[in-house]
Scaffold this active site. Structure first.
Site, PDB file in Angstrom:
ATOM      1  N   ASP A 113       4.813 -39.346  44.303  1.00  0.00           N
ATOM      2  CA  ASP A 113       5.420 -39.860  45.526  1.00  0.00           C
ATOM      3  C   ASP A 113       5.954 -41.282  45.361  1.00  0.00           C
ATOM      4  O   ASP A 113       5.246 -42.160  44.854  1.00  0.00           O
ATOM      5  CB  ASP A 113       4.344 -39.850  46.621  1.00  0.00           C
ATOM      6  CG  ASP A 113       4.915 -40.109  47.990  1.00  0.00           C
ATOM      7  OD1 ASP A 113       5.723 -39.300  48.452  1.00  0.00           O
ATOM      8  OD2 ASP A 113       4.548 -41.140  48.603  1.00  0.00           O
TER       9      ASP A 113
ATOM     10  N   ASP B 111       0.519 -33.326  44.670  1.00  0.00           N
ATOM     11  CA  ASP B 111       1.234 -34.555  44.981  1.00  0.00           C
ATOM     12  C   ASP B 111       0.352 -35.742  44.583  1.00  0.00           C
ATOM     13  O   ASP B 111      -0.842 -35.755  44.881  1.00  0.00           O
ATOM     14  CB  ASP B 111       1.496 -34.599  46.492  1.00  0.00           C
ATOM     15  CG  ASP B 111       2.911 -35.018  46.822  1.00  0.00           C
ATOM     16  OD1 ASP B 111       3.279 -36.144  46.467  1.00  0.00           O
ATOM     17  OD2 ASP B 111       3.630 -34.225  47.447  1.00  0.00           O
TER      18      ASP B 111
ATOM     19  N   HIS C  89      10.228 -31.300  52.454  1.00  0.00           N
ATOM     20  CA  HIS C  89       9.526 -31.599  53.710  1.00  0.00           C
ATOM     21  C   HIS C  89      10.041 -32.862  54.401  1.00  0.00           C
ATOM     22  O   HIS C  89       9.572 -33.182  55.482  1.00  0.00           O
ATOM     23  CB  HIS C  89       8.040 -31.760  53.388  1.00  0.00           C
ATOM     24  CG  HIS C  89       7.805 -32.938  52.505  1.00  0.00           C
ATOM     25  ND1 HIS C  89       8.204 -32.957  51.174  1.00  0.00           N
ATOM     26  CD2 HIS C  89       7.259 -34.160  52.741  1.00  0.00           C
ATOM     27  CE1 HIS C  89       7.906 -34.134  50.652  1.00  0.00           C
ATOM     28  NE2 HIS C  89       7.339 -34.889  51.572  1.00  0.00           N
ATOM     29  N   ASP C  90      10.939 -33.601  53.773  1.00  0.00           N
ATOM     30  CA  ASP C  90      11.496 -34.823  54.377  1.00  0.00           C
ATOM     31  C   ASP C  90      12.923 -34.628  54.875  1.00  0.00           C
ATOM     32  O   ASP C  90      13.555 -35.586  55.338  1.00  0.00           O
ATOM     33  CB  ASP C  90      11.547 -35.950  53.338  1.00  0.00           C
ATOM     34  CG  ASP C  90      10.176 -36.479  52.962  1.00  0.00           C
ATOM     35  OD1 ASP C  90       9.240 -36.368  53.776  1.00  0.00           O
ATOM     36  OD2 ASP C  90      10.053 -37.021  51.842  1.00  0.00           O
TER      37      ASP C  90
ATOM     38  N   GLU D 279       9.321 -38.638  42.451  1.00  0.00           N
ATOM     39  CA  GLU D 279      10.224 -38.732  43.602  1.00  0.00           C
ATOM     40  C   GLU D 279      10.842 -40.121  43.534  1.00  0.00           C
ATOM     41  O   GLU D 279      10.124 -41.114  43.636  1.00  0.00           O
ATOM     42  CB  GLU D 279       9.460 -38.553  44.915  1.00  0.00           C
ATOM     43  CG  GLU D 279      10.405 -38.498  46.102  1.00  0.00           C
ATOM     44  CD  GLU D 279       9.876 -39.137  47.368  1.00  0.00           C
ATOM     45  OE1 GLU D 279      10.374 -38.809  48.447  1.00  0.00           O
ATOM     46  OE2 GLU D 279       8.974 -40.007  47.278  1.00  0.00           O
TER      47      GLU D 279
HETATM   48  O1  TEU Z   1       8.943 -40.189  50.783  1.00  0.00           O
HETATM   49  C1  TEU Z   1       9.440 -41.394  50.261  1.00  0.00           C
HETATM   50  C2  TEU Z   1      10.765 -41.759  50.733  1.00  0.00           C
HETATM   51  O2  TEU Z   1      11.588 -42.213  49.979  1.00  0.00           O
HETATM   52  C3  TEU Z   1      11.029 -41.657  52.200  1.00  0.00           C
HETATM   53  O3  TEU Z   1      11.622 -42.840  52.608  1.00  0.00           O
HETATM   54  C4  TEU Z   1      11.941 -40.567  52.462  1.00  0.00           C
HETATM   55  O4  TEU Z   1      13.176 -40.912  51.950  1.00  0.00           O
HETATM   56  C5  TEU Z   1      12.047 -40.362  53.934  1.00  0.00           C
HETATM   57  O5  TEU Z   1      10.899 -39.708  54.347  1.00  0.00           O
HETATM   58  C6  TEU Z   1      13.244 -39.544  54.278  1.00  0.00           C
HETATM   59  O6  TEU Z   1      13.416 -39.519  55.650  1.00  0.00           O
HETATM   60  C7  TEU Z   1       7.672 -39.839  50.388  1.00  0.00           C
HETATM   61  C8  TEU Z   1       7.217 -38.537  51.010  1.00  0.00           C
HETATM   62  O7  TEU Z   1       8.022 -37.493  50.563  1.00  0.00           O
HETATM   63  C9  TEU Z   1       7.191 -38.677  52.499  1.00  0.00           C
HETATM   64  O8  TEU Z   1       6.858 -37.462  53.136  1.00  0.00           O
HETATM   65  C10 TEU Z   1       6.182 -39.753  52.844  1.00  0.00           C
HETATM   66  O9  TEU Z   1       6.228 -39.996  54.223  1.00  0.00           O
HETATM   67  C11 TEU Z   1       6.462 -41.048  52.093  1.00  0.00           C
HETATM   68  O10 TEU Z   1       6.732 -40.845  50.710  1.00  0.00           O
HETATM   69  C12 TEU Z   1       5.251 -41.959  52.160  1.00  0.00           C
HETATM   70  O11 TEU Z   1       4.236 -41.447  51.360  1.00  0.00           O
END
Ligand code: TEU
Ligand code: CA
Length: 561
Positions: free
Chosen positions: A201, A101, A329-330, A255
């Site tokens: 990211d 990442d 993971h989100d 992303e």
């Molecule tokens: O997520 C970026 C992002 O767009 C977040 O707003 C995401 O949509 C949200 O977590 C959904 O509920 C990335 C990573 O994937 C995330 O785990 C990190 O917390 C974030 O960036 C900050 O680095």
């Protein structure tokens, strides 16, 4: 590398690991790199080609590693640089690839750059970040994803600093050439070690107008979407490609929140030399309501088909490439959100979802535990949630939006990121075989039934079905190359599409409901010499017929040559 005109990452299937929750090797309740090494044979046996690790760098873990304090060191809970070097060797020894990442929209506030920056306005690192000096009065409205405001006041510098995420994640200033050089240098450090790519990211957010003009609320009703695609974004990515990416045989996936399919073509069109592919969010947004992600809606199938089709079409026409995912993971667990996690339908609907996605054009991503049909967490108390986003949402919904505690907990149960972060369920022993100690986040109580050991002992499991899907993608080039064509766009129950090659075709039929549906395939579809190549029902008809009985969550794929 192109071999006979084929590009490895277009044929690859990626397995995503959230290291904190995958496998603990030293009994501290936290997953680690040695734990991953001990599971590589399991991952290899699934048949995937690439492993993507969520951040493994030194971090105070305000956002589980997305707040980095040293880009060239391993998080101490996860192990050492020696462990990493061994992991990389072991991955390559199995003919797998490893991608990491890249989190460069922001650092941790504990990163030495920020520690220096906040010493004084004259410090050379001050301009590594975005500041709003007190003389200019209150900073312009910018909400944070994890807090009310994206500006936090700093006493030493007498200025607010910008953080789109938590206050422990200050945003880097990409206008500063030194910042970009430092990032490219760090990228070379990892590529020179031999990693095979980066997932980038929040990449549309890196470019900002340092004047922070007022947001046009008509154009951007949700405000956050204004954060994407700031000035010079594509110049930066092009520069990064020229100076770093183009020098290595690697893959990149951005992303890209707040990015539609037309904008995605700007990142992924091969001739523009930026990124290989992006993760879009359009299918993730279909169950949102006026409060955003934390909503009770189900995803309507007609809308889902529409956005998936748009991306299939646009990437194909635009000379770009799709990434395919149901969860990460989100996000909530795929089977809970898009399928049906009841006892009766969990496995069958997990297999159907896998089929629907893996037969599309693009590179599929499997999130750890998806291959077991793992479900959302079963938390009932706020104390069980660990995620910075979940805690903020609870506060925001109960204190500012007027939701009851119970309703908010229900929304967290449906959509919290922690749903995906409960420990990987390896076996029926204590702590699901994840750790000998109490895990950092509670194991789902269903682990005695849903676990890798059971799946490997059952030839009919979701695991072996995914193994077969992956093998099919490697056997049939049409799955990589064929032209996608949606059938029956308005059907609310069935997702039917074709993949067309010069001499071959695939027909993919998926029932997204728990009902038996008598389905008539569009009469234009002819497939006399077809054969069934995969189905989640043993008694699925071997030959394609235009009238087909689709069992609950049934998936049927016919191949014609
Ligand atoms: O997520 C970026 C992002 O767009 C977040 O707003 C995401 O949509 C949200 O977590 C959904 O509920 C990335 C990573 O994937 C995330 O785990 C990190 O917390 C974030 O960036 C900050 O680095
Ligand atoms: Ca550990």
């Amino acid at each position: 590398m192109e071999q006979n005109n084929r590009i490895w990452w277009k044929e690859a299937v990626v397995y995503q690991i959230y290291p904190r929750s995958f496998k603990d090797s030293n009994g501290d309740g936290i997953g680690d790199l040695c734990g991953i090494i001990s599971c590589l044979d399991y991952i290899k046996s699934l048949g995937v080609d690439v492993i993507w690790l969520n951040p493994i760098y030194a971090s105070p873990n305000d956002d589980n590693g997305y707040d980095i304090s040293d880009y060239r060191a391993i998080m101490k809970e996860f192990g050492t640089m020696e462990d990493f070097d061994l992991l990389l060797r072991e991955v390559h020894a199995r003919n797998l690839k490893l991608i990491l990442d890249l989190v460069v929209n922001h650092t941790s506030d504990e990163h030495p750059w920020f520690q220096e920056a906040r010493k004084s306005r004259k410090n050379p690192y001050y301009t590594y970040y975005h500041w709003w000096p007190v003389e200019q009065e209150t900073p312009p409205l910018r909400p944070s994803y994890f807090e009310e405001s994206a500006w936090t006041y700093d006493l030493h510098t007498r200025a607010w600093y910008l953080h789109y995420f938590s206050r422990k994640q200050p945003d880097l200033n990409w206008e500063n050439r030194e910042v970009r050089e430092a990032v490219y240098d760090m990228m070379r450090f990892w590529f020179d070690k031999g990693i095979d790519g980066f997932r980038m990211d929040s990449i549309p957010l890196i470019a900002k107008d340092p004047a922070f003009p007022p947001i046009d609320r008509k154009k951007y009703p949700d405000l956050f979407s204004s954060y994407a695609h700031g000035p010079h974004l594509h110049e930066y990515l092009h520069e990064m490609n020229r100076e770093v990416l183009s020098k290595y045989d690697i893959m990149t996936v951005g992303e890209t929140p707040h990015t539609n399919a037309d904008e995605a073509a700007l990142y992924t069109d091969e001739s523009r030399k930026e990124l290989n592919m992006v993760f879009h969010f359009d299918h993730m947004h279909l169950d949102y309501d006026e409060n955003g992600k934390y909503a009770t809606n189900r995803v309507p199938l007609v809308a889902l088909k529409k956005v998936m089709t748009q991306w299939q079409d646009k990437m194909h026409e635009g000379n770009g490439w799709n990434s395919l995912y149901w969860c990460n993971h989100d996000q909530a667990r795929a089977v809970t959100r898009f399928g049906n996690d009841s006892e009766e339908y969990r496995e069958i609907s997990a297999k159907m979802l896998g089929t629907c996605l893996h037969m599309m054009q693009g590179t599929p991503y499997i999130y750890e535990g998806e291959e077991l049909g793992m479900t959302n967490a079963d938390f009932t108390k706020l104390e069980e949630y660990k995620d910075v986003e979940a805690l903020d949402i609870f506060k925001d919904f109960t204190e500012r939006k007027g939701f009851s505690k119970e309703d908010t907990l229900h929304l967290l149960h449906l959509k919290s990121r922690d749903n995906a972060r409960t420990p990987m369920q390896w076996d029926a022993s204590e702590n699901a075989g994840f750790s000998e100690a109490q895990p950092w986040i509670r194991v789902n109580a269903n682990y005695k039934k849903i676990n890798a050991e059971n799946a490997l002992a059952d030839s009919d499991s979701v695991f072996y079905y995914y193994q077969k899907l992956i093998a099919l993608r490697h056997e049939l080039p049409i799955i990589t190359d064929g032209v996608y064509e949606l059938l029956d766009a308005e059907n609310e129950k069935i997702y039917a599409y074709l993949r067309k090659g010069e001499k071959e075709s695939l027909i993919v039929l998926c029932n997204f409901t728990d009902e038996t549906v008598e389905y008539e395939v569009d009469e234009s579809v002819k497939a006399e010499r077809s054969k069934l190549v995969i189905s989640n029902y043993k008694d699925a008809p071997e030959k394609f017929a235009s009238k087909i009985t689709m069992k609950p969550y049934g998936a049927y794929v016919y191949y014609t040559k």
